[in-house]
Design a protein around this motif. Sequence first.
Motif, PDB file in Angstrom:
ATOM      1  N   VAL A 177       0.837  -1.211   0.000  1.00  0.00           N
ATOM      2  CA  VAL A 177       0.000   0.000   0.000  1.00  0.00           C
ATOM      3  C   VAL A 177       0.866   1.253   0.000  1.00  0.00           C
ATOM      4  O   VAL A 177       2.087   1.193   0.175  1.00  0.00           O
ATOM      5  CB  VAL A 177      -0.935   0.021   1.227  1.00  0.00           C
ATOM      6  CG1 VAL A 177      -1.772  -1.244   1.286  1.00  0.00           C
ATOM      7  CG2 VAL A 177      -0.135   0.207   2.533  1.00  0.00           C
ATOM      8  N   LEU A 178       0.193   2.390  -0.178  1.00  0.00           N
ATOM      9  CA  LEU A 178       0.848   3.685  -0.132  1.00  0.00           C
ATOM     10  C   LEU A 178       0.336   4.420   1.105  1.00  0.00           C
ATOM     11  O   LEU A 178      -0.751   5.000   1.094  1.00  0.00           O
ATOM     12  CB  LEU A 178       0.503   4.478  -1.397  1.00  0.00           C
ATOM     13  CG  LEU A 178       1.466   5.585  -1.842  1.00  0.00           C
ATOM     14  CD1 LEU A 178       2.838   5.008  -2.161  1.00  0.00           C
ATOM     15  CD2 LEU A 178       0.881   6.292  -3.060  1.00  0.00           C
ATOM     16  N   PRO A 179       1.081   4.385   2.223  1.00  0.00           N
ATOM     17  CA  PRO A 179       0.613   5.040   3.450  1.00  0.00           C
ATOM     18  C   PRO A 179       0.445   6.547   3.254  1.00  0.00           C
ATOM     19  O   PRO A 179       1.290   7.192   2.624  1.00  0.00           O
ATOM     20  CB  PRO A 179       1.721   4.736   4.464  1.00  0.00           C
ATOM     21  CG  PRO A 179       2.491   3.602   3.882  1.00  0.00           C
ATOM     22  CD  PRO A 179       2.385   3.756   2.403  1.00  0.00           C
ATOM     23  N   ASN A 180      -0.643   7.084   3.763  1.00  0.00           N
ATOM     24  CA  ASN A 180      -0.883   8.526   3.711  1.00  0.00           C
ATOM     25  C   ASN A 180      -0.827   9.083   2.287  1.00  0.00           C
ATOM     26  O   ASN A 180      -0.528  10.264   2.100  1.00  0.00           O
ATOM     27  CB  ASN A 180       0.117   9.268   4.611  1.00  0.00           C
ATOM     28  CG  ASN A 180       0.007   8.814   6.053  1.00  0.00           C
ATOM     29  OD1 ASN A 180      -1.087   8.721   6.597  1.00  0.00           O
ATOM     30  ND2 ASN A 180       1.136   8.502   6.667  1.00  0.00           N
ATOM     31  N   TYR A 181      -1.080   8.205   1.280  1.00  0.00           N
ATOM     32  CA  TYR A 181      -1.162   8.642  -0.122  1.00  0.00           C
ATOM     33  C   TYR A 181       0.131   9.346  -0.523  1.00  0.00           C
ATOM     34  O   TYR A 181       0.139  10.367  -1.192  1.00  0.00           O
ATOM     35  CB  TYR A 181      -2.403   9.537  -0.300  1.00  0.00           C
ATOM     36  CG  TYR A 181      -3.555   9.000   0.499  1.00  0.00           C
ATOM     37  CD1 TYR A 181      -4.285   7.901   0.049  1.00  0.00           C
ATOM     38  CD2 TYR A 181      -3.878   9.522   1.757  1.00  0.00           C
ATOM     39  CE1 TYR A 181      -5.304   7.343   0.815  1.00  0.00           C
ATOM     40  CE2 TYR A 181      -4.910   8.972   2.520  1.00  0.00           C
ATOM     41  CZ  TYR A 181      -5.609   7.891   2.039  1.00  0.00           C
ATOM     42  OH  TYR A 181      -6.612   7.338   2.804  1.00  0.00           O
ATOM     43  N   ASP A 182       1.236   8.758  -0.124  1.00  0.00           N
ATOM     44  CA  ASP A 182       2.579   9.321  -0.069  1.00  0.00           C
ATOM     45  C   ASP A 182       3.088   9.871  -1.399  1.00  0.00           C
ATOM     46  O   ASP A 182       3.044   9.193  -2.420  1.00  0.00           O
ATOM     47  CB  ASP A 182       3.521   8.215   0.419  1.00  0.00           C
ATOM     48  CG  ASP A 182       4.887   8.731   0.789  1.00  0.00           C
ATOM     49  OD1 ASP A 182       5.094   9.941   0.746  1.00  0.00           O
ATOM     50  OD2 ASP A 182       5.747   7.902   1.113  1.00  0.00           O
TER      51      ASP A 182
ATOM     52  N   LEU B 113       5.808   7.820  -3.247  1.00  0.00           N
ATOM     53  CA  LEU B 113       5.431   6.596  -3.974  1.00  0.00           C
ATOM     54  C   LEU B 113       6.201   5.372  -3.475  1.00  0.00           C
ATOM     55  O   LEU B 113       6.644   4.524  -4.256  1.00  0.00           O
ATOM     56  CB  LEU B 113       5.645   6.771  -5.479  1.00  0.00           C
ATOM     57  CG  LEU B 113       4.708   7.767  -6.173  1.00  0.00           C
ATOM     58  CD1 LEU B 113       5.041   7.869  -7.658  1.00  0.00           C
ATOM     59  CD2 LEU B 113       3.247   7.381  -5.997  1.00  0.00           C
ATOM     60  N   LYS B 114       6.331   5.275  -2.166  1.00  0.00           N
ATOM     61  CA  LYS B 114       7.024   4.135  -1.568  1.00  0.00           C
ATOM     62  C   LYS B 114       6.012   3.084  -1.133  1.00  0.00           C
ATOM     63  O   LYS B 114       5.203   3.304  -0.227  1.00  0.00           O
ATOM     64  CB  LYS B 114       7.845   4.601  -0.356  1.00  0.00           C
ATOM     65  CG  LYS B 114       8.538   3.473   0.408  1.00  0.00           C
ATOM     66  CD  LYS B 114       9.613   2.805  -0.426  1.00  0.00           C
ATOM     67  CE  LYS B 114      10.378   1.773   0.417  1.00  0.00           C
ATOM     68  NZ  LYS B 114      11.379   1.043  -0.395  1.00  0.00           N
TER      69      LYS B 114
ATOM     70  N   GLN C 229       6.115  -2.095  -6.756  1.00  0.00           N
ATOM     71  CA  GLN C 229       6.963  -0.902  -6.761  1.00  0.00           C
ATOM     72  C   GLN C 229       7.562  -0.664  -8.139  1.00  0.00           C
ATOM     73  O   GLN C 229       7.608   0.485  -8.626  1.00  0.00           O
ATOM     74  CB  GLN C 229       8.085  -1.055  -5.728  1.00  0.00           C
ATOM     75  CG  GLN C 229       8.947   0.187  -5.569  1.00  0.00           C
ATOM     76  CD  GLN C 229       8.222   1.299  -4.839  1.00  0.00           C
ATOM     77  OE1 GLN C 229       7.948   1.198  -3.651  1.00  0.00           O
ATOM     78  NE2 GLN C 229       7.904   2.379  -5.547  1.00  0.00           N
ATOM     79  N   LYS C 230       7.973  -1.731  -8.791  1.00  0.00           N
ATOM     80  CA  LYS C 230       8.533  -1.630 -10.138  1.00  0.00           C
ATOM     81  C   LYS C 230       7.509  -1.046 -11.108  1.00  0.00           C
ATOM     82  O   LYS C 230       7.809  -0.124 -11.880  1.00  0.00           O
ATOM     83  CB  LYS C 230       8.986  -3.011 -10.606  1.00  0.00           C
ATOM     84  CG  LYS C 230       9.453  -3.075 -12.056  1.00  0.00           C
ATOM     85  CD  LYS C 230       9.735  -4.517 -12.451  1.00  0.00           C
ATOM     86  CE  LYS C 230      10.004  -4.632 -13.949  1.00  0.00           C
ATOM     87  NZ  LYS C 230      10.182  -6.060 -14.366  1.00  0.00           N
TER      88      LYS C 230
END
Length: 499
Positions: free
Chosen positions: A231-236, A239-240, A487-488
């Motif tokens: 997932v993307l915590p806090n809509y980061d 993009l991690k 991630q890729k």
Amino acid sequence: MQTHKRLISIILVCFLILLSACSSNKQSSTNESSGEGGNIPEVNMVFFTTTVPKDLNLVQDEINKITKKKINATVKLTPINIGNYVQQTNLMLSSNEKADLMLVTSFFGYTSQVAKGQLLPLDDLLDKYGQDIKKVMDPDYLNAAKVSGKMYAIPTLRDMAGASGINMRKDLVDKYHIDISKIKTLDDVESMLKTIKKNEPSITPIVPFQAGAQPTVVYNWFDPLGDTLGVLPNYDNNLKVVDLYETKDYAQFVEKMRKWHDEGLTLKNPTTNTEAGTNLVKSNVGFSYFSPQKPGIALQESQITTVPMVTTSLKEPVTTTSAVTTMMWGIPQGSKVPEAAMKFLNLMYQDKEIVNLLDWGIEGKHYVKVSDNVIKYPNGVDAKNDGYNLNMSFAMGDSFLSYVFEGNDPNLWTQTEEFNKSALKSKALGFNFDSSPVKTEVTAVTNVVSKYALGLESGMLDPKTKLPEFISSLKAAGIKKIIKEKQKQLNEWAKNQNK
């Protein structure tokens, strides 16, 4: 009345039994062909529903009076019970059975359908025949449906964001003078639940939103990136992609849910519960449940529960790919009339008469006007005997063209539009994950999630011992490989957005 949220609840459960199907990669002609028994092309419009209205054909005939004049085509309405929708549409798509316009959704395997070559790319058709769609749709919403740079479905225009919140019985809120404007955190919620527990011992303070669904489906702080497996915590903005279940926030959440369970604030055995939160409130079992918030949600939930409800948001509204791709229309690869299908789809974003025929049926028979944009049932008609009780305005193109049913705020659509505009857009809005390179790991990890997540998030399992066990099992099943692949793909997607 049946509503957006309620159907999404059903969709989330149905997703657990999503079936795979063989695909056909035959290319269909883009030339128009005639419908059965005539020279006018017929568009077979396939969609899910909970009931098949008895006056469906009457409404269909009225729609076709308009479409014959406007686009020289007719439409056949083909509703399928939602419980059978995945199986039947997979069969239609794999066997090239006649289907020209189909309701598709991220929860029913949209990206999988694309990967199997079952849906036509729509970019050229949209440019040629979808000018009204492009006028009303935010480009970010349209782009959210793209897979590998191509658009295979058109999202419906509705509430395009969600804000995590909680719905509560108004009578008990009033009785105990609870100021819901001050409920902003889980600690605030806990204090309220304890008030109910102390004074109403026969009522469970908070019940599940939907039987079998993880609470983080509706109370969340992350972009699920499609499947929550990375997932993307806090809509980061960075993009991690991370493993949700290894995060500090997740640990704190399940610890809080364990505390609530131990203090008797939740159902004693939520993992075996078979009822939605709305039903538990209706039957006087529950006081509240987590729920996505949007304009009109209080009245919507009051209608479902038959109990006056009040609501409050615990998070700001956010637009993610999953929120946008919940309801979309695609054109199956096997369609012989894709141009007519796109022409009709365009009408669903432009023609108010078409939209309201699809939404509410025939004026004077299925509804009457209270004002220019507000309607109600005719005398002698109610939800039980209405001949056209589809109640799916959220799925029929541009919801903002739909009449508002009496009891809702007449300005509902203006409020919804402002709600959409106010929402934070996730940095990954428009990213769709193709899980096919890691399908073995996805299957294994999904099985692990099914074993642990609901128990942890409902407080049934002790996170001190079971969360480490859960994380270890996820790693053994291959979640790191899934996250690496996601991630890729996300990095590649982001690079292409900046071109």
